[in-house]
Write a protein that holds these residues in place. Structure first.
Motif, mmCIF file in Angstrom:
data_model
loop_
_atom_site.group_PDB
_atom_site.id
_atom_site.type_symbol
_atom_site.label_atom_id
_atom_site.label_comp_id
_atom_site.label_asym_id
_atom_site.label_seq_id
_atom_site.Cartn_x
_atom_site.Cartn_y
_atom_site.Cartn_z
ATOM 1 N N GLY A 57 11.090 1.158 5.126
ATOM 2 C CA GLY A 57 9.810 1.038 5.029
ATOM 3 C C GLY A 57 9.368 -0.349 4.588
ATOM 4 N N LYS A 239 2.383 1.496 1.810
ATOM 5 C CA LYS A 239 2.520 1.918 0.457
ATOM 6 C C LYS A 239 2.258 1.270 -0.767
ATOM 7 C CE LYS A 239 4.391 6.380 2.137
ATOM 8 N NZ LYS A 239 5.389 7.127 2.636
ATOM 9 N N THR A 242 7.240 2.710 -3.416
ATOM 10 C CA THR A 242 7.668 3.617 -2.607
ATOM 11 C C THR A 242 9.298 3.987 -3.436
ATOM 12 O OG1 THR A 242 7.087 2.548 -0.527
ATOM 13 C CG2 THR A 242 9.761 3.916 -0.285
#
Length: 258
Positions: A57, A239, A242
């Motif tokens: 990410g 997000k 994660t």
């Protein structure tokens, strides 16, 4: 048999990292030996480096395994100065002992110094990594055998930098001298789209789909590296939470809250 213990030093949480981007990328790792009065030594060289990066990410973890060669006849002691990218935090440190890489133990700063001095008084060769000025880390290395090598590994975690076209990650590859053996592997774990190389070029280094990730790797010999590698991942939704599971049944999580 070499009698050696290994320590790693954990910084106080009150210490803030403040280093300009130019400084972070302009100085390569260097192993500086102790020199006796009137002595002339050939410099210790970085002969091999292996880089492994995993991007999860908006977080990247990079490990650098470095082999330093001592061209001089006598064994030496020295200090490795290892500059980190801006905003990076050391997450691991290892030193080769009797042919095997041994991980350091993390201790609080004051306690680490006490243990280090105690081990020295016992006649044991310790390893100690500690924070110095700016975003540099220093580790003591002894012995460095004459006409021989020592291997040091440092692992650190860094945030990716947001940009209009996505998020990018910079891997410092500015080395002063030619590297005899160089290898690099970068994996973007579960990335929605393929990463793009937007800075620096390496022969044979291109991202390919592998399972649910994208991977690029290459191995080169006798190469002079002067330009940082910049990898950009196209825009994706941020997000808040994660969670990833590693192959060793361990879970890692990241909370992203602005």
């Amino acid at each position: 048999m070499q009698n050696t213990k290994l320590l790693a030093l954990l910084l106080s949480p009150l210490v803030f990292f403040s280093m300009t981007a130019a400084t972070a990328q302009s100085v390569p790792p260097i192993l500086v030996p102790e020199i006796r009065q009137g002595e002339k030594l050939d410099p210790i060289t970085l002969s091999k480096i292996e880089i492994n990066t995993r991007i999860f990410g908006f977080i990247a973890e990079t490990s650098k395994t470095m082999v330093f060669y001592n061209p001089n006849q006598r064994r030496l002691a020295g200090d490795l100065y290892f500059p980190l990218p801006q905003g990076a935090t050391v997450s691991g440190y290892a030193l080769d002992i009797n042919g095997q890489m041994v991980d350091g133990s993390v201790v609080e700063k004051a306690r680490g110094r006490q243990v280090f001095e105690k081990i020295v008084r016992q006649g044991i060769d310790p390893g100690l990594i500690e924070w110095v000025k700016g975003n540099k880390f220093k580790t003591r290395v002894f012995p460095i055998p004459g006409r021989g090598s020592r291997t040091i590994a440092v692992r650190y975690v860094t945030d990716l930098v947001s940009a209009d076209n996505g998020t990018s990650y910079r891997i410092p590859l500015n080395f002063k001298d030619e590297i005899k053996e160089f290898s690099i592997k970068v994996e973007a774990v579960k990335a929605a789209s393929g990463p793009v190389i937007t800075g620096g070029k390496l022969s044979g280094f291109a991202f390919k789909k592998w399972r649910d990730s994208f991977v690029a790797e290459t191995a080169l010999k006798n190469i002079k590296l002067t330009e940082d590698l910049v990898i950009t991942i196209p825009a994706m939704d941020r997000k808040t939470m994660t969670v990833e599971k590693s192959g060793q049944e361990e879970y890692y999580f990241c909370i992203d809250d602005f």
